[in-house]
Design a protein around this motif. Structure first.
Motif, PDB file in Angstrom:
ATOM      1  N   ALA A  23       0.842  -1.206   0.000  1.00  0.00           N
ATOM      2  CA  ALA A  23       0.000   0.000   0.000  1.00  0.00           C
ATOM      3  C   ALA A  23       0.876   1.255   0.000  1.00  0.00           C
ATOM      4  N   ASN A  24       1.938   1.262   0.803  1.00  0.00           N
ATOM      5  CA  ASN A  24       2.851   2.410   0.839  1.00  0.00           C
ATOM      6  C   ASN A  24       3.559   2.602  -0.497  1.00  0.00           C
ATOM      7  N   LEU A  25       3.948   1.499  -1.120  1.00  0.00           N
ATOM      8  CA  LEU A  25       4.601   1.544  -2.432  1.00  0.00           C
ATOM      9  C   LEU A  25       3.675   2.180  -3.472  1.00  0.00           C
ATOM     10  N   LEU A  26       2.413   1.750  -3.473  1.00  0.00           N
ATOM     11  CA  LEU A  26       1.437   2.304  -4.419  1.00  0.00           C
ATOM     12  C   LEU A  26       1.147   3.773  -4.135  1.00  0.00           C
ATOM     13  N   GLN A  27       1.076   4.121  -2.859  1.00  0.00           N
ATOM     14  CA  GLN A  27       0.839   5.531  -2.519  1.00  0.00           C
ATOM     15  C   GLN A  27       1.983   6.406  -3.037  1.00  0.00           C
ATOM     16  N   GLU A  28       3.220   5.900  -2.937  1.00  0.00           N
ATOM     17  CA  GLU A  28       4.369   6.634  -3.482  1.00  0.00           C
ATOM     18  C   GLU A  28       4.229   6.813  -4.993  1.00  0.00           C
ATOM     19  N   SER A  31       1.149   9.253  -5.509  1.00  0.00           N
ATOM     20  CA  SER A  31       1.297  10.463  -4.693  1.00  0.00           C
ATOM     21  C   SER A  31       0.275  10.517  -3.557  1.00  0.00           C
ATOM     22  N   ALA A  32       0.732  11.065  -2.448  1.00  0.00           N
ATOM     23  CA  ALA A  32      -0.120  11.193  -1.258  1.00  0.00           C
ATOM     24  C   ALA A  32      -1.237  12.219  -1.477  1.00  0.00           C
ATOM     25  N   CYS A  35      -3.765   9.830  -3.360  1.00  0.00           N
ATOM     26  CA  CYS A  35      -3.960   8.465  -2.882  1.00  0.00           C
ATOM     27  C   CYS A  35      -3.888   8.380  -1.360  1.00  0.00           C
ATOM     28  N   ALA A  36      -4.916   7.789  -0.749  1.00  0.00           N
ATOM     29  CA  ALA A  36      -4.963   7.629   0.705  1.00  0.00           C
ATOM     30  C   ALA A  36      -4.936   6.152   1.084  1.00  0.00           C
ATOM     31  N   ILE A  37      -4.192   5.846   2.133  1.00  0.00           N
ATOM     32  CA  ILE A  37      -4.230   4.499   2.704  1.00  0.00           C
ATOM     33  C   ILE A  37      -5.230   4.550   3.855  1.00  0.00           C
ATOM     34  N   LEU A  38      -6.302   3.794   3.719  1.00  0.00           N
ATOM     35  CA  LEU A  38      -7.340   3.739   4.752  1.00  0.00           C
ATOM     36  C   LEU A  38      -7.282   2.359   5.394  1.00  0.00           C
ATOM     37  N   SER A  98     -10.584  10.735   3.201  1.00  0.00           N
ATOM     38  CA  SER A  98     -11.603  10.125   2.340  1.00  0.00           C
ATOM     39  C   SER A  98     -11.920  10.973   1.101  1.00  0.00           C
ATOM     40  N   ASP A  99     -11.335  12.172   1.013  1.00  0.00           N
ATOM     41  CA  ASP A  99     -11.571  13.010  -0.162  1.00  0.00           C
ATOM     42  C   ASP A  99     -10.566  12.739  -1.285  1.00  0.00           C
ATOM     43  N   LYS A 100      -9.672  11.776  -1.085  1.00  0.00           N
ATOM     44  CA  LYS A 100      -8.660  11.467  -2.107  1.00  0.00           C
ATOM     45  C   LYS A 100      -9.270  10.673  -3.254  1.00  0.00           C
ATOM     46  N   GLU A 101      -8.616  10.724  -4.389  1.00  0.00           N
ATOM     47  CA  GLU A 101      -9.078  10.087  -5.621  1.00  0.00           C
ATOM     48  C   GLU A 101      -8.961   8.552  -5.580  1.00  0.00           C
ATOM     49  N   ILE A 102      -7.918   8.075  -4.897  1.00  0.00           N
ATOM     50  CA  ILE A 102      -7.667   6.629  -4.795  1.00  0.00           C
ATOM     51  C   ILE A 102      -7.642   6.243  -3.326  1.00  0.00           C
ATOM     52  N   TRP A 103      -8.431   5.230  -2.989  1.00  0.00           N
ATOM     53  CA  TRP A 103      -8.406   4.676  -1.635  1.00  0.00           C
ATOM     54  C   TRP A 103      -7.726   3.324  -1.682  1.00  0.00           C
ATOM     55  N   LEU A 104      -6.727   3.136  -0.840  1.00  0.00           N
ATOM     56  CA  LEU A 104      -6.094   1.839  -0.661  1.00  0.00           C
ATOM     57  C   LEU A 104      -6.529   1.322   0.707  1.00  0.00           C
ATOM     58  N   ILE A 105      -7.396   0.326   0.712  1.00  0.00           N
ATOM     59  CA  ILE A 105      -7.867  -0.270   1.958  1.00  0.00           C
ATOM     60  C   ILE A 105      -6.877  -1.391   2.271  1.00  0.00           C
TER      61      ILE A 105
END
Length: 196
Positions: A23-28, A31-32, A35-38, A98-105
């Motif tokens: 998830a951290n790799l994808l967020q990088e 971009s933060a 992309c949010a890690i939830l 939660s307002d980010k374009e991509i959510w990584l659960i």
């Protein structure tokens, strides 16, 4: 106004399979800002800490402190989920990111977790199973614990088979990067981006 994400990526995998790492790799990569890690366990740990007078920051890291409370926290979480299966999903997706374009659960553990995202974000959801050998997990500190590794919070998605992607994460960074390409392309499609 509720802002809806363009892509929701729901990760599942055993302890120490590398869900957070990926998830951290994808967020990088995305971009933060976009992309949010939830984490479903985030609100669980927050509420559990509040009700039991514990140090939330130490429950959120991968320390022995968290491990010493894990079994009780699992039982407490089960009780909350039995009362309302969407409880932690709703809390996780109503936070500041939660307002980010991509959510990584990063930590789906039960069929009800996947069902929640498929129900409310069906056309936008990708389900991803992270696999790792027991040897690779042990190198990351995994030690089997009865009452933790043999209960629903760890095994609830073992029989689920409708994954959009299965990623093998056995410690080889180059292989992992290669395995992530189809997932990254699917996320870009959901964002409406042109692929190279």
């Amino acid at each position: 106004m509720v802002i809806s994400p363009k892509a929701v990526v729901v990760f599942s995998g055993k302890r120490k399979s590398g869900k957070d790492f990926i998830a951290n790799l994808l967020q990088e990569k995305f971009s933060a800002e976009l992309c949010a890690i939830l984490r479903l366990s985030g609100p669980l740990k927050s509420q559990y800490a509040k009700e039991n007078g514990l140090d939330l920051q130490r429950l959120l890291d991968s320390s022995e402190y968290k491990e010493s409370y894990r079994e009780d926290m699992i039982q407490w979480g089960e009780k909350k989920r039995n009362e309302n299966s969407e409880y932690f999903c709703v809390l996780a997706t109503s936070g500041t990111d939660s307002d980010k374009e991509i959510w990584l659960i990063s930590d789906a553990r039960r069929k009800t977790d996947i069902e929640y995202f498929l129900k409310y974000y069906h056309q936008k959801t990708l389900t991803v199973r992270i696999e790792a050998t027991t040897a690779a997990r042990k190198e990351r500190g995994f030690v089997f614990k009865k009452g933790v590794d043999d209960v629903e919070s760890e095994c609830g998605l073992d029989s689920f088979s409708d994954w959009n992607h299965i990623i093998n994460n056995n410690g080889d960074r180059e292989t992992l990067e290669h395995e992530l390409i189809p997932l990254i392309n699917d996320i870009k499609k959901l964002q409406g981006l042109q692929l190279p």
